[in-house]
Enzyme design. Structure first.
Site, PDB file in Angstrom:
ATOM      1  N   GLU A 131      47.468 -58.939 -52.088  1.00 22.32           N
ATOM      2  CA  GLU A 131      46.317 -58.916 -52.994  1.00 22.32           C
ATOM      3  C   GLU A 131      45.230 -59.913 -52.616  1.00 22.32           C
ATOM      4  OE1 GLU A 131      49.730 -57.168 -55.284  1.00 22.32           O
ATOM      5  OE2 GLU A 131      49.454 -58.817 -53.877  1.00 22.32           O
ATOM      6  N   ILE A 132      45.588 -61.000 -51.941  1.00 22.28           N
ATOM      7  CA  ILE A 132      44.593 -61.998 -51.546  1.00 22.28           C
ATOM      8  C   ILE A 132      43.492 -61.368 -50.696  1.00 22.28           C
ATOM      9  CG2 ILE A 132      45.818 -62.686 -49.423  1.00 22.28           C
ATOM     10  CD1 ILE A 132      44.017 -65.123 -51.764  1.00 22.28           C
TER      11      ILE A 132
END
Length: 265
Positions: free
Chosen positions: A142-143
């Site tokens: 997700e980063i």
């Protein structure tokens, strides 16, 4: 064994079958088994039913096709979250889906095939015992898209440094590394994964269903307790198990040098 009527579908995002007392649940949302609203609702429902279905004594959770679950279904999210209150409802459904695995009264074996990313890793972390294909790919990507993932769930699997590296860089871990880290019980060739998971699940299913349910409930309860409080709780549960007919049968079978026959009483 006849498939319990309580577990019959139809399902739109799962494939569910029974294998001699083991419920096999395959996540089925092609192409990558993304966690859709339908999958969350169906998975929570079937696991709650399994908790109260005596014919089922263990569960195998895996993905249909080449992936376990590659994360949240963004298309489903877009059609679900349209107005005020929709996001909190969606977040609550997601949380409860993970808790349905953790709180299922029957032990759940996670068979990790292919990608288990973000929400998929949270599903994985909610299982009781894990086996993985060597080509599994577990991570929190997700980063890279400006979001956060299942970091708290990941803390139940990985140590401090590795989990933070995964969450802050998007690093993915394969089956062999999962085994090296002690996250999974085995890393096997993909074609052997389901056999390995079923062998483990059938061993779990051979134990007293009362003892298994109470042992899992105890482990869940004491996970965040202090050593003193947790062990006291476990001692109390041990006393409760010891009073059951299944416990008496286990002791007698040990003395008789025979396999026990458990009746769930």
């Amino acid at each position: 064994m006849t498939f319990p009527e309580a577990l019959t579908g139809p399902y739109t995002a799962l494939d569910v079958r029974l294998d001699q007392g083991v419920a096999v649940i395959l996540l089925a949302n092609p192409p990558v088994n993304a966690l859709s609203t339908e999958m969350m609702l169906e998975l929570s429902w079937v696991l709650d039913r399994i908790s109260e279905t005596p014919e089922v004594r263990a569960v195998v959770l895996s993905g249909q096709g080449r992936n376990f679950c590659a994360g949240a279904d963004l298309k489903s999210r877009a059609t679900t979250i349209k107005g005020p209150g929709d996001l909190p409802q969606h977040s609550r459904r997601t949380r409860e889906c993970f808790h349905a695995i953790r709180e299922c009264a029957k032990p759940v074996v996670g068979a990790i095939n292919g990608a288990a990313l973000g929400a998929g890793m949270a599903l994985m972390a909610s299982c009781d015992i894990l086996v993985a294909a060597r080509d599994a790919s577990v991570g929190l990507p997700e980063i890279n898209v400006g979001l956060l993932g299942g970091g708290r769930h990941g803390m139940r699997l990985f140590g401090h440094s590795r989990l933070r590296r995964m969450m802050l860089t998007g690093l993915r871990v394969d089956g062999d590394e999962l085994y090296r880290l002690g996250v999974v019980e085995a890393s096997v060739e993909p074609e052997r994964l389901m056999d390995a998971a079923l062998t483990l699940a059938h061993e779990l299913a051979s134990k007293s269903p009362l003892a298994s349910a109470l042992a899992k409930q105890t482990l869940n309860a004491i996970e965040d307790m202090s050593l003193r409080d947790g062990y006291r709780y476990e001692q109390d549960m041990t006393a409760a198990i010891a009073r059951t007919e299944d416990a008496q049968e286990a002791r007698q079978a040990f003395l008789d040098k025979r396999a026990p026959v458990f009746r769930g009483r």
